[in-house]
Structures are given as C-alpha cells and as structure tokens.
Enzyme design. Structure first.
Site, PDB file in Angstrom:
ATOM      1  N   ALA A 263      37.917  35.973  33.617  1.00  0.00           N
ATOM      2  CA  ALA A 263      39.322  35.960  33.191  1.00  0.00           C
ATOM      3  C   ALA A 263      40.295  36.796  34.022  1.00  0.00           C
ATOM      4  O   ALA A 263      41.469  36.458  34.095  1.00  0.00           O
ATOM      5  CB  ALA A 263      39.410  36.401  31.730  1.00  0.00           C
ATOM      6  N   ALA A 264      39.860  37.928  34.606  1.00  0.00           N
ATOM      7  CA  ALA A 264      40.821  38.843  35.246  1.00  0.00           C
ATOM      8  C   ALA A 264      41.525  38.166  36.433  1.00  0.00           C
ATOM      9  O   ALA A 264      40.921  37.318  37.101  1.00  0.00           O
ATOM     10  CB  ALA A 264      40.102  40.094  35.718  1.00  0.00           C
ATOM     11  N   PRO A 265      42.812  38.482  36.670  1.00  0.00           N
ATOM     12  CA  PRO A 265      43.648  39.487  36.008  1.00  0.00           C
ATOM     13  C   PRO A 265      44.370  38.996  34.750  1.00  0.00           C
ATOM     14  O   PRO A 265      45.163  39.732  34.182  1.00  0.00           O
ATOM     15  CB  PRO A 265      44.661  39.854  37.095  1.00  0.00           C
ATOM     16  CG  PRO A 265      44.816  38.592  37.886  1.00  0.00           C
ATOM     17  CD  PRO A 265      43.467  37.916  37.868  1.00  0.00           C
ATOM     18  N   GLY A 266      44.118  37.754  34.339  1.00  0.00           N
ATOM     19  CA  GLY A 266      44.608  37.326  33.039  1.00  0.00           C
ATOM     20  C   GLY A 266      45.775  36.355  33.041  1.00  0.00           C
ATOM     21  O   GLY A 266      46.311  36.037  31.976  1.00  0.00           O
ATOM     22  N   LYS A 268      45.811  33.088  33.621  1.00  0.00           N
ATOM     23  CA  LYS A 268      45.460  31.862  32.885  1.00  0.00           C
ATOM     24  C   LYS A 268      45.150  32.189  31.420  1.00  0.00           C
ATOM     25  O   LYS A 268      45.460  31.409  30.524  1.00  0.00           O
ATOM     26  CB  LYS A 268      44.272  31.166  33.558  1.00  0.00           C
ATOM     27  CG  LYS A 268      44.565  30.756  34.994  1.00  0.00           C
ATOM     28  CD  LYS A 268      43.349  30.179  35.675  1.00  0.00           C
ATOM     29  CE  LYS A 268      43.563  30.076  37.176  1.00  0.00           C
ATOM     30  NZ  LYS A 268      43.557  31.397  37.841  1.00  0.00           N
ATOM     31  N   ASP A 287      35.037  39.500  31.983  1.00  0.00           N
ATOM     32  CA  ASP A 287      35.040  39.723  33.422  1.00  0.00           C
ATOM     33  C   ASP A 287      33.872  40.627  33.768  1.00  0.00           C
ATOM     34  O   ASP A 287      33.507  41.512  32.993  1.00  0.00           O
ATOM     35  CB  ASP A 287      36.351  40.313  33.936  1.00  0.00           C
ATOM     36  CG  ASP A 287      36.519  40.021  35.424  1.00  0.00           C
ATOM     37  OD1 ASP A 287      36.999  38.927  35.762  1.00  0.00           O
ATOM     38  OD2 ASP A 287      36.131  40.864  36.264  1.00  0.00           O
ATOM     39  N   ASP A 315      28.907  39.744  32.686  1.00  0.00           N
ATOM     40  CA  ASP A 315      28.648  38.711  33.692  1.00  0.00           C
ATOM     41  C   ASP A 315      28.539  37.388  32.932  1.00  0.00           C
ATOM     42  O   ASP A 315      27.712  37.249  32.021  1.00  0.00           O
ATOM     43  CB  ASP A 315      27.330  39.036  34.404  1.00  0.00           C
ATOM     44  CG  ASP A 315      27.026  38.077  35.545  1.00  0.00           C
ATOM     45  OD1 ASP A 315      27.463  36.905  35.486  1.00  0.00           O
ATOM     46  OD2 ASP A 315      26.318  38.481  36.479  1.00  0.00           O
ATOM     47  N   ASP A 334      36.940  29.654  35.458  1.00  0.00           N
ATOM     48  CA  ASP A 334      37.753  29.754  36.674  1.00  0.00           C
ATOM     49  C   ASP A 334      36.902  30.558  37.657  1.00  0.00           C
ATOM     50  O   ASP A 334      36.981  31.772  37.716  1.00  0.00           O
ATOM     51  CB  ASP A 334      39.088  30.444  36.357  1.00  0.00           C
ATOM     52  CG  ASP A 334      40.005  30.469  37.561  1.00  0.00           C
ATOM     53  OD1 ASP A 334      40.164  29.425  38.214  1.00  0.00           O
ATOM     54  OD2 ASP A 334      40.551  31.544  37.873  1.00  0.00           O
ATOM     55  N   CYS A 387      40.161  28.132  43.216  1.00  0.00           N
ATOM     56  CA  CYS A 387      41.321  28.146  44.123  1.00  0.00           C
ATOM     57  C   CYS A 387      40.824  27.899  45.551  1.00  0.00           C
ATOM     58  O   CYS A 387      41.182  28.606  46.480  1.00  0.00           O
ATOM     59  CB  CYS A 387      42.085  29.461  44.010  1.00  0.00           C
ATOM     60  SG  CYS A 387      41.065  30.926  44.241  1.00  0.00           S
TER      61      CYS A 387
END
Length: 455
Positions: A263-266, A268, A287, A315, A334, A387
């Site tokens: 998730a980080a940095p958040g 999404k 994260d 993890d 992601d 990405c």
C-alpha cells in the site's frame, strides 16, 4: 571534497546528486528535494540545478557517446569527474543560454577544488577538444544503437518494447520520455468537486486544466501545489493520472472489506477509501516496511479518510497466515516492479535495471498474487497493477497466475471514461506517450468459485 564556497553552487550540488544517484545511493527526485530544502539557492539556481540533474540523467548515454573518444586512456576515472564532464557537455549541447567560457570556468574551479590542478587540467583539455572537434556523428550507428544513444535508453529495453509494440510505437514512447512530467493531483471528491477546486486554485494564481484520463484529476501547469492551503487541508493529493485508474477498476461498493497488499505511500489506498464514504467498509493496508506505514497514515489523516484504513507491517506473501480465507471482497496487489513506466519522472531507473531483474520481480509478483488469492471472496475481484510497461511483469505474470488458479477469470478493467489511447485487450495498458502520464498496467481477476484446482 570541495571547500564550503561551493555549497550553494548549483553545478556542484548537481554533481553531488548525480554521484549518489548513479552509484545507487538514492532517487533523483528525493535528493533534489532534500538539496533544495537544505541549501540557499536563488530561484534561477534552483531551476538550473533541477535542469542539470534531470538533463544529465535523461541524456546520459548521449553525453557518454560524445565524451567516449576523449576518455579512452582514462581507464579508472572517478565518478565525480565523469559527472562533472557530463554536466559540462550537457550545458554545451542542450542549453544555448550559457556560454562555453562560463561552463569551462565553473567546471575547472570545481575540479581544482576537489581533485587539484591535474584533474582540472584534464577537464579543461577534454572540453576544449570537444569544442574544437564538434559533435561526434551518429550516422555510422545501426538503427537500434542510434535510438539507444539519441533517446539514452539501453538497447535491451528498446528490443523488449519493439517486440511488444513494434518499432514506430517504441520510438514514440522513447521520444516522449524526455518531456518534463506533468504535475497532477487527485481531487478529494468527498470534500470538493474537481470543477470547484479548479476554480479556487485559479483564483489563487495557479494555472490548471482537467485531466483527460481521470475525472478526479487536475493538471497543475503553474504553481507549487504542496504549499497551498488546498493541499494542506486535504482537498487534493499528489497522484499520477494513470495511477488514478486503479481505484475505479476495483469496482468498490460501500461496506466492503478490502485488502491493499502493497500500500505505501497510500495514494491508491486513500483513493479507494473515498468510495467507502459514510459506510462500514474497511481497508487493511499492508506494507513490508513498517516506517512506510506512517506515510499512509499521514495521507489518510490529511484527506480525512483515516477511519476506513488500518495499517499493518507485513510481507504480502505472508498474508495467508494473518487473514481468513475469503475474507475480502476486493484485493489490490499494486506489485513491486521495475518501475519502467516512471522513466519520465525517475530517469535513472533505465540505467539501474537489467532484463534479468524482470524475471526475479515476476517471481515476487506471482508469489504475492498466489498468497492473497485464497483471501478473495467468491465473486470478489483481485486487481493486479504495476507502474511498468514490459510484458514479463504484466501480461505474463497474469497468464501464469490464471493457469495455476483456474477459479479466477479475467474481466474487463473498468474505467470512468472510455480512454481511446489506452491499449486495452483484456487489460489496461497505458504507455507514457499515450497521455504524457506514467506507464501503467491493470488487470482485473474475478474469483468464480471457491475451489482451487492447481494444475
């Protein structure tokens, strides 16, 4: 090292940043921001520093091609000397407002202060020879080498892209990468509409236009948005337009239980939370790195969605040990990836990655999907995004996952708008030249049954 008089010299500071970035010691954007906050540079010098760092990183292979014949005898050149030469050649070739004599003088002074007269003499000799001889021709290069040198992208990336999208599209993608990245924000639609925020920002002197990719996005053409009252008060957040496609593709409904596995940095995570407005829905944000969870919490607090988000250091590959089977209606992976879709924003990535890295990353990506798959409820959606723009981390990972997990099937990845430039097929694949955004990949997988039949 150099004496203190160079501490606020933009060329010296640019060289220091390049030394760190190209020796694997950090990302250019983070180091630039640190430098700008710690040094007392004029506005003009700040712009020059940013231009020099990104310029050298974007054109490194071109600059090295021009320098090559003058450095053939210098087998063990220190990295700071190489970077000082690259900076100087970049200014000579790409910046027409700085006279050569000023470039030579600055480079020689820095070289003398750090390495003494001998190194200063070498720098001066190389630059004067280059000035006298003119720019090395590219005509003898093959088409592949020519594109690699002019776009400053390693040949393995070009060959991979050519195989995937053909030569013409590859050229378009690579040409677009050296354009400056657009600054985009996602509007917090729980607080304000995009149209209202655009009007308010324009009233405050910003130049703004709506995103073509996401109805919740605005492009900031002029103005420092992070310092604005609107950003500070949580009316918007920094997010690339292509990454704004992820939350809508999850098809979130109020009251759902959602897992954001990496998730980080958040950005999404907080976007997903806006779909849970005034409901009992919850997002568990994982994260691997505990310190990064603080970023998610800060973002959530600023945007006013903290009540929907619980963070946990874990993890994602261990998620099955922490959560019950079928306990989430939506899961976002992601995934950690090569980041080759970010080359406009982080140009140094192209030099740090190798083709073998993609295979190692694909194993991690597949392992995360495998670990969270049992946690998806029947008829729930597992969304996979990266990405990056190359198939080994995208389509090929999804194909391997579906082969091993036939209880999942691919469904169309939903977008708010019909994006005509996007290369869909069964997925969303957005390339950096399509809308001048980051490159991005999204696949939506729906669990059709609770049986897991591993082939």
């Amino acid at each position: 090292m150099a004496n203190k008089s160079f501490k606020n010299n933009p060329r010296y500071e640019a060289m220091q940043i390049l030394n760190q970035v190209l020796n694997g010691g950090g990302y250019s954007n983070i180091l630039i921001n640190q430098c700008l906050s710690q040094r007392q540079l004029t506005t003009a010098d700040q712009h020059l520093l940013v231009n020099l760092v990104y310029g050298v990183l974007q054109h490194k292979l071109t600059l090295d091609y021009f320098l090559e014949k003058y450095l053939q005898r210098q087998k063990h050149l220190q990295s700071w000397v190489q970077n000082l030469l690259r900076l100087s050649v970049y200014q000579m070739y790409y910046l027409d407002r700085i006279p050569d004599r000023a470039i030579f003088f600055e480079a020689t002074q820095i070289a003398k202060a750090i390495g003494g007269q001998k190194v200063a003499g070498l720098i001066t000799a190389v630059l004067r020879n280059l000035q006298r001889d003119g720019w090395r021709s590219l005509t003898e290069l093959s088409p592949l080498e020519h594109l690699s040198i002019t776009a400053s992208v390693p040949t393995w990336i070009i060959q991979s892209l050519k195989q995937q999208v053909g030569w013409q599209k590859t050229e378009k993608i690579l040409t677009s990468l050296n354009q400056p990245p657009q600054i985009s924000v996602r509007v917090n639609t729980n607080k304000i509409t995009p149209k209202q925020l655009q009007t308010e920002l324009e009233h405050d002197g910003f130049q703004v236009h709506p995103s073509q990719v996401s109805p919740g996005g605005l492009i900031i053409d002029k103005g420092s948005i992070i310092d604005s009252q609107w950003f500070q008060a949580g009316y918007c957040t920094m997010q690339d337009e292509s990454s704004m496609l992820v939350a809508p593709a999850l098809q979130v409904q109020k009251g759902m239980n959602i897992l954001d596995a990496c998730a980080a940095p958040g950005g999404k995570t907080t976007h997903i939370a806006t779909y849970l407005n005034n409901s009992q829905g919850q997002i568990t944000a994982l994260d691997l790195h505990a310190p990064k969870l603080h970023l998610i919490e800060q973002n959530a607090q600023r945007l006013g969605v903290q009540q929907y988000i619980t963070t946990k250091a874990l993890d994602a590959r261990q998620a099955g040990q922490e959560f019950s089977p079928q306990s989430f209606q939506r899961i976002l992976v992601d995934a950690p990836c090569s980041g080759l879709g970010l080359l406009r924003r982080k140009p140094e990535i192209r030099y740090a990655k190798k083709a073998t890295d993609l295979q190692q990353l694909a194993q991690i990506q597949l392992a995360i999907l495998e670990a969270v798959a049992p946690l998806v409820a029947v008829q729930g959606i597992l969304l996979y995004s990266t990405c990056t723009i190359l198939a080994p981390e995208n389509q090929q990972v999804v194909a391997k996952f579906l082969k091993k997990n036939p209880e999942f099937s691919i469904i169309p990845a939903v977008t708010d708008w019909p994006l005509t430039q996007v290369h869909r097929g069964q997925f969303i694949q957005i390339y950096p030249d399509d809308y001048q955004t980051d490159g991005f990949f999204i696949a939506a997988l729906q669990k059709q049954s609770s049986t897991q039949v591993h082939q």
